[in-house]
Design an enzyme around this catalytic site. Sequence first.
Site, PDB file in Angstrom:
ATOM      1  N   GLY A 238       0.807  -1.219   0.000  1.00 59.73           N
ATOM      2  CA  GLY A 238       0.000   0.000   0.000  1.00 59.73           C
ATOM      3  C   GLY A 238       0.837   1.264   0.000  1.00 59.73           C
ATOM      4  N   ILE A 465       0.814  -5.958   5.450  1.00 54.30           N
ATOM      5  CA  ILE A 465       0.749  -5.301   4.135  1.00 54.30           C
ATOM      6  C   ILE A 465       1.881  -5.772   3.231  1.00 54.30           C
ATOM      7  CG2 ILE A 465      -0.533  -3.316   4.972  1.00 54.30           C
ATOM      8  CD1 ILE A 465       2.116  -1.752   5.031  1.00 54.30           C
ATOM      9  N   THR A 467       4.862  -6.801   4.754  1.00 44.82           N
ATOM     10  CA  THR A 467       6.095  -6.498   5.463  1.00 44.82           C
ATOM     11  C   THR A 467       6.579  -7.645   6.356  1.00 44.82           C
ATOM     12  OG1 THR A 467       4.714  -5.520   7.162  1.00 44.82           O
ATOM     13  CG2 THR A 467       5.648  -4.025   5.541  1.00 44.82           C
ATOM     14  N   ARG A 648      16.119  -2.857  18.109  1.00 44.66           N
ATOM     15  CA  ARG A 648      16.435  -4.254  17.850  1.00 44.66           C
ATOM     16  C   ARG A 648      15.619  -4.743  16.660  1.00 44.66           C
ATOM     17  NH1 ARG A 648      15.562  -9.394  21.817  1.00 44.66           N
ATOM     18  NH2 ARG A 648      16.848 -10.850  20.637  1.00 44.66           N
ATOM     19  N   ASN A 651      13.118  -9.451  12.974  1.00 42.89           N
ATOM     20  CA  ASN A 651      13.303 -10.437  11.908  1.00 42.89           C
ATOM     21  C   ASN A 651      14.274  -9.818  10.904  1.00 42.89           C
ATOM     22  OD1 ASN A 651      13.025 -11.882   9.419  1.00 42.89           O
ATOM     23  ND2 ASN A 651      11.085 -12.718  10.153  1.00 42.89           N
ATOM     24  N   GLY A 722      10.169   0.860  14.531  1.00 47.52           N
ATOM     25  CA  GLY A 722       9.693   0.532  13.181  1.00 47.52           C
ATOM     26  C   GLY A 722      10.749   0.769  12.119  1.00 47.52           C
ATOM     27  N   GLU A 725       9.324   2.986   6.971  1.00 51.73           N
ATOM     28  CA  GLU A 725       9.401   4.255   6.250  1.00 51.73           C
ATOM     29  C   GLU A 725      10.824   4.790   6.130  1.00 51.73           C
ATOM     30  OE1 GLU A 725       5.933   5.876   6.319  1.00 51.73           O
ATOM     31  OE2 GLU A 725       5.166   4.352   7.660  1.00 51.73           O
TER      32      GLU A 725
END
Lengths: 765, 328
Positions: A238, A465, A467, A648, A651, A722, A725
């Site tokens: 998206g 989405i 990720t 951290r 994955n 996160g 972005e």
Amino acid sequence: MAIGNLPNAADIIGTGVPRIDGSLKTSGTARYALDHDLPRLVHAVAVQSTIGHGRIRSLDATKAEKMPGVLLVLHHGNMSDAYRLVSEQSAGRTNEARPPFADDKIAYWGQFIAAVVAETLEQANAAADAIAITYDADDPDVEYDLSNFDGPRPSSWLRGDPDKALAEAPVVVDETYSTPVETHNPMEMHGTVADWDGENLTLYESSQGVVNHRNVMAAVLGIPRENVRVISRFIGSGFGGKLFPWPQSTIAAAASIKLQRPVKMSVDRRMMFSNVGHRPHTQQRIRLGANKDGKLTAIRHDFFSQTSINDDFVEHCGEQTPFLYSCPNLVVTTGMVRRNVGAPAPMRGPGAVPGLFALESAMDELAIKLNMDPVELRLMNDSERDEGTNKPFSSRHLKECYTTGAEKIGWKKRTPEVGSMRRDGKVIGWGVAGASWAAARVPCTASVELCQNGRVCVRCATQDIGTGTYTIFAQVAHAETGVPLDRIDVFLGDTGLPEGPTSGGSMVTSAILPAATDASKTAVKRMLQIAATTPGSPFHGAKAEHLELTAGLIRTTSQSPVQGVALEKGEFTPTRETMQGIPFAEILRIADLSGVSATGRTHPSFEDENARKYSLHSYGCHFAEVEWEPEMARLRVSRIFSVFDCGRIINTKAGTNQILGAAVMGVGMALFEQTHYEPQRGQPINGNFADYLVTTCADLPDLNVTFLDYPDLIVNEYGARGIGEIGMAGVAPAITSAVYHATGVRVRSLPIRIEDLLQSKVLSA
Amino acid sequence: MQTFGYVKPTGVDKAIGQSAGNFIAGGTTLVDLMKLSVEQPKTLVDINLLPLDKIEKLPNGGLRIGALVRNSDLAWNADVKKDYAVLSEALLSGASPQLRNMATTGGNLMQRTRCMYFREPSAGMPGGYACNKRTPGSGCAAMDGFNRIHAVLGTSEHCIATHPSDMCVAMAVLEATIHVQGPNGKRTIAFEDFHKLPGDTPNIENALEPGELITFVDLPKPVAGAKSTYLKLRDRASYEFALSSAAIVLRVEGGHIRYVRVALGGVATKPWRSHEAEKALLGKRADLETFRKAAEAAMAEAKPRKDNAFKVELAKRCITHALTLATA
């Protein structure tokens, strides 16, 4: 890495677990929104305005209505009763404030002005072509220059006296940078299948936020939330364009309610360029003041952000400016400029990506003026504290990002003169730029169930989405229960599940970790309690705290008799069987329970007294290399080294994938992407994949990603922030700086075009 | 898309008999334009069963290419790679592997422009963009519109649409001959005469008469001792039409150019054989100065518009560098 070779239990956090949903996607068995062909399904097709500004004079659907298979034609003459406005305070956020077909006004080219519903897609298309429309057309305003603007320009982040400091600064950079409209082009386009059964509405959507989508649609249609269900199990990405509902969802739902039949409505690639959002055009003047030694004394960031006629949308270009560097005098001003274009929407790294293109380009220009290394300049001006909010950073290692990246590319071999570096008959240019993005822990609920069939079910109404969210949930459930990944089922993308966050702002991973961990721990605790208290259980009489669940087996933690409950001696004696462990499923059978479940919650960071004391952000940088072949004006990006400080990494495979993908989009932003608005009609004239250029595989540089991997324990117990972005921020300015180094051409208006490069005086390699 | 009829004849004679229809081979242009309502054929005559899919050596040492030979088969043909490398290079620089597997030799000769205005469904219609190619006399919206990809050579006041083909640029320097068959029998058309300049009839794009079908393209015997190159310049590395391209075939003897053919793509309204460049090169020393003069000569008549002025300089570099590569 094969699943069998992964480390067990808690060690699985921080490893490269392959997507648990990967085989569904590669085999084509994952069902996306428009794959839902329900019985009695009919098709809706939109009619778009062919003018960019004006009014509909007449709309004649009489011919279309009589055509074969046509069931319904919706337009402004018959739709005003179908929708209500949405209050962002109470319901949620939409992308386009004006409901579809609200009136006869045309605010942008391609605006939906009617929709035809027919038995087949072909019938609907034919009837859509047969609707006769006349317009009273006005000239659309799609003027590219945004500076001729006399509206409000509010200031923010003011500290010190930036104008005075600029006037007194011995070295000043004063340049204007612009970024064009870029269109979101996920592989899967927008689309809705709406199914109204007379009481309940089910929407199959490609949505980055099913809960918000449900809440908005319930409000728009005037239906109780309980009666609306939104399902987005798989999303072909998206990039921010699918955060909030677009009109096709409303139109499909209204048509389904009117016809009492399921309605499918898709947005085609051409409509993607006009109707469902874009990163808005920005124009940003940056003024930097510095001492001769390079210390920043002033930053002024004055920007214009383009929006549509009906929607107040600002691309917050100045968001990173107040805290990226230490600087005593600073201000950011904003101007929201309206044009006859569709509604903008957040696009990967909104604000930061265009904002840092400007700020970081200006830093490179300052370094050149100072005759100083651009890495040195950044290290010298690095900030110890967030000077915008006056808070300490929870965890910031930007300097180490720069030193690590410099090491990797071999920065000390760089010669700063334009066109001075050569390799294999080509001119080489190197550039660098920094990146930052906010971190937070947003609310989330999730449930974990240990089932009688030996499987673990994880449930949350967030969505994956593309990720890796499915996999992150499975990693947590595995870490807490030891049940192998192939016996963990994760259910996402359905508002019937416990409420989870919208997949936006790079906030999902940090939001789901606490809730999933909490739910897993509670479910395990309950499971052990059941093992200890169920008559007939081999653990009957033990205390739950003397039991553990590892690798899916319940076992006693001690080999000698321990204090028990309910038995005559008050003692529980472990047996060989209880020490070796018994599958939890066996205990559930003995207890005659289908499963044991628990719900976990994530307490948001904005309500956390401790977290609120800190500035929460991720950091990183890109070092880019370009190759310039002046003989044929050919520029290619050859290498990018990306170093990121995102807490951290849960994955490493999915995390690396995020930075790689963002760097690829960044190459597109730097070199290719621009939606061109046709001057006469305001049409996005290059709305297809031949004319709107995105990065192809052949354009890919050699990409190298490094994570510093410092846990940020203020954000959550795993220390994860996160990463969706931030990877795109800094790519374009690193490339334009590299282009300057190779060619001597400073591109301040993206994308870099051959037209710009032909000005280069570096004429031979 | 409009409703249409569909026939699939097995012989050339039968196909030509369907003169009311449009021939379809790979469909990579036609189907695309039908979806946009730019092409609205009453009947599609599918020619894929015709026996026109062979590449054969000709007795005169040339090569005969069937109209249905796919771009990928042509590009990878051993004789083409050996004797007509410029054609192979041009084909492989175009489109994508998937498209090249479908697109045919005849179809590529008939490829239509990527002018964004021409491709708008309502172009040339009341309320739509002006387009003389779609509706003669309606005007040209590209002339003062967004015209970055448009032509600077061979334009007229009625049309500035660029011919998009790569293959045709190579065919131009190879001096191919096009064989056609129609209701009035068979004839041949020299490659240079096949595509028409827009002039005041931009709707007429080639020399085909109604009902005529391209059957073969013949390449003459390869030029002994010649070298060649195809250079394509564009914004990105793959899957994009040329902003400027150059096909070169030349032979250098004793440092002087004794044979030369130059054609340009991406800058002209038809595959652009540059006799001006050839004249500036023939008999001259094969050096950078000569190449630059040839590039200047090739672009001397260029007429840029608002957004495509850069193509003049880009084409000069393209020609100069292609000549450098071909003589390396």
